[in-house]
Design a protein around this motif. Structure first.
Motif, short mmCIF file in Angstrom:
data_model
loop_
_atom_site.label_atom_id
_atom_site.label_comp_id
_atom_site.label_asym_id
_atom_site.label_seq_id
_atom_site.Cartn_x
_atom_site.Cartn_y
_atom_site.Cartn_z
N LEU A 44 -45.03 -36.58 7.01
CA LEU A 44 -45.86 -35.48 6.50
C LEU A 44 -45.08 -34.63 5.50
N ILE A 45 -43.80 -34.43 5.78
CA ILE A 45 -42.97 -33.62 4.88
C ILE A 45 -42.82 -34.32 3.54
N LEU A 46 -42.62 -35.63 3.58
CA LEU A 46 -42.47 -36.39 2.34
C LEU A 46 -43.73 -36.32 1.49
N VAL A 47 -44.88 -36.48 2.11
CA VAL A 47 -46.15 -36.46 1.36
C VAL A 47 -46.38 -35.10 0.71
N ALA A 48 -46.20 -34.03 1.48
CA ALA A 48 -46.39 -32.69 0.94
C ALA A 48 -45.41 -32.41 -0.20
#
Length: 596
Positions: A427-431
């Motif tokens: 999720l951190i990578l996508v954001a």
């Protein structure tokens, strides 16, 4: 059928075809309004019918509302009744929606009329709404079927592949139109009408969920950390279940292999029950006669209970109890529990912010490209060259969108199986990817490098939907996956509406109006109302979405930490999807002999 047998592969490709026909909702805003040769129809629709940027955004929002508002209803239907009805309704809705838009476009405006009537404008929005509902029905059926057909170890990859078809849809149909009939918008709308509807009929024939193989089904239900012996025994996968028809005493014994063979040769009244689909035991698990298990061949028995721990027949756990608990393991959150869970609202808000950012960029990248091109070529404006740079943004976003949906699924499965990390880590990578796209676009003043921001946006936007769909299964369970995902899919309505309308109004405010006292006619070839300020025409909107992405990044960190803490606590307590103990018949007989 095996995990990668022909039957499952056919379902996978049929689902991919249905998804490929479902994503044309985004094709309308790809190219700028003034390009008469582009392979998209919103620009030509606006030019032919006298529609403003804000009106075009409202028509697009009609399709987006159809996609997202229908998601919970369609999800509940496919969860309870399967994919067939959604695929059939998708055929009719897509055919009617695009045919209606084509009819209005071909009719055009009457003489001495400069704008479209309110009634026809509302009808256009309604047609766009139908295409959104129909496309989402096909996508919902395809993703749901794929999730139920493939096990957890490859679920991220297979669902990502199907969802990638949705992301590639706009580019696919635009490319066909550009090669087959460039500049013919009416023919392009006919292609959309037929090319999106008839694949739904193909899906109606071939898209159906296939039960998992026993070992994969057990792994899928009980998750990691479950003793294989317990799972196989409780789900009856190691052997064929032999159930006595006659009543013996308070329990019915499972025969060993030798006893079963002898009994069949002697003509005893036993019936064999196949053990492949887990669903065949639901009736027994919900109230059938109790069944005890004999240990499968090649499997070591569980440690013997200590002295004095004799269990009477009434206290022994029957299969009806074990089977029911087997069916109940794993998350199954829906309805009121879903809406009152903070684990639902965290991804809901972050998905709203990130998808709203993506929708705003996708819907208006043609206008952004046009503004930058005019700013740097105001004295040598070339309409063909401008449209080519706009098409570059379309191709870049579509390809990276497609790639992101596949890559994030592969990466999510890899980090979970190889390193034991939860998929929520990504999720951190996508954001971060979507945030970087907005930061890059905020400083790009040359249309030649705008593709960099478009590539980042497409990669993050595609990854986002594949990852959130997979996490929806992990956090809330598979039985109500499509319904729950439908509720999560409502989130883009808020971010998408706010950011897209804000962009349209911001761009309209910077456009040059002929009625103004300070109005100066632009050089020949440039549209009369075109903003000539370049990046300043829309940079305020990008600052708004940058702030939204920062908030989404913080929520992603929070969601990941909560997910990891929940897994650690469950493993520490020893309650992470554990099955009840199985009482082996041979072990029980030894206890009775010791007691006597």
């Amino acid at each position: 059928p095996p995990t990668f047998g022909r039957a499952r592969i056919v379902v996978l490709f049929a689902s991919l075809l249905a998804a490929l026909s479902a994503g044309t909702n985004y094709v309308r805003f790809r190219i700028n309004q003034t390009d008469s040769r582009s392979s998209a129809y919103a620009p030509q629709l606006g030019a032919r019918l006298g529609l403003s940027h804000t009106q075009l955004n409202l028509i697009g929002l009609g399709g987006n509302v159809g996609v997202y508002l229908s998601a919970p209803i369609l999800g509940r239907i496919v969860d309870s009744r399967g994919p067939k009805s959604l695929l059939l309704s998708g055929f009719f809705l897509l055919l009617a929606g695009y045919s209606g838009i084509r009819f209005i476009y071909d009719a055009g405006l009457a003489k001495d009329v400069e704008t479209l009537s309110t009634a026809m404008f509302i009808f256009l929005i309604g047609c766009s709404f139908m295409t959104g509902v129909g496309g989402n029905g096909g996508l919902c059926a395809a993703v749901n079927t794929t999730a139920k057909t493939f096990p957890d170890k490859v679920r991220g990859s297979t669902t990502g592949l199907v969802i990638s078809g949705f992301g590639l849809s706009a580019f696919f149909f635009s490319a066909i139109a550009h090669l087959a009939f460039p500049g013919n918008t009416s023919s392009f709308l006919l292609l959309l009408s037929l090319g999106t509807s008839f694949p739904m009929l193909i899906g109606f024939i071939f898209v159906r969920p296939i039960p998992l193989p026993p070992s994969e089904a057990h792994h899928d239900i009980v998750g990691n950390g479950v003793d294989r012996v317990e799972a196989d025994a409780a789900s009856l996968s190691p052997s064929i279940l032999s159930v006595q028809v006659h009543e013996n005493d308070s329990r019915t014994h499972l025969l060993t292999t030798q006893e079963r063979d002898d009994g069949l040769e002697a003509g005893l009244g036993h019936r064999q029950v196949p053990t492949t689909p887990l669903e065949e035991y639901i009736d027994d698990a919900r109230g059938g006669s109790g069944i005890e298990l004999s240990p499968p061949r090649g499997v070591s028995r569980s440690p013997r209970p200590g002295p004095g721990r004799h269990r009477s027949s009434s206290s022994r756990r029957s299969f009806s109890q074990s089977g029911k608990q087997l069916l109940d393991v794993g998350p199954n959150i829906f309805g009121v529990k879903l809406w009152t869970s903070i684990d639902f609202w965290i991804p809901f808000i972050s998905l709203s912010l990130l998808s709203g950012t993506g929708l705003m960029y996708i819907n208006n990248v043609g206008s952004m490209s046009q503004a930058l091109y005019v700013y740097t070529h105001i004295d040598r404006y070339n309409e063909v060259d401008a449209s080519q740079w706009q098409a570059t943004q379309v191709s870049t976003i579509s390809f990276m969108n497609f790639s992101g949906r596949i890559l994030i699924g592969l990466l999510a499965d890899f980090i979970k199986s190889k390193f034991g990390l939860p998929r929520s880590t990504l999720l951190i990578l996508v954001a971060s990817i979507i945030l970087s796209s907005q930061l890059a676009a905020s400083y790009i003043e040359n249309v030649r490098v705008l593709w960099r921001a478009s590539a980042l946006l497409g990669l993050g936007y595609g990854s986002m939907f594949s990852l959130y769909a997979t996490l929806c299964i992990e956090w809330f369970g598979l039985p109500h996956f499509s319904e729950n995902w439908g509720y999560l899919s409502l989130s883009p309505l808020f971010g998408g509406n706010i950011f897209s309308v804000a962009f349209g109004r911001n761009l309209d405010a910077h456009e040059r109006t002929p009625g103004e006292s300070s109005y100066m006619p632009p050089p020949p070839g440039i549209p009369p109302r075109q903003c000539l300020e370049g990046l300043s025409c829309y940079v305020t909107s990008l600052r708004l979405t940058t702030g939204a992405c920062v908030c989404a990044l913080g929520l992603s960190v929070w969601a990941m930490r909560r997910d990891r803490r929940r897994i650690v606590e469950a493993e520490r307590d020893g309650t992470y999807r554990r099955l009840p103990d199985v009482i082996w018949e041979e072990e029980e007989e030894e206890e009775e002999e010791e007691g006597s």
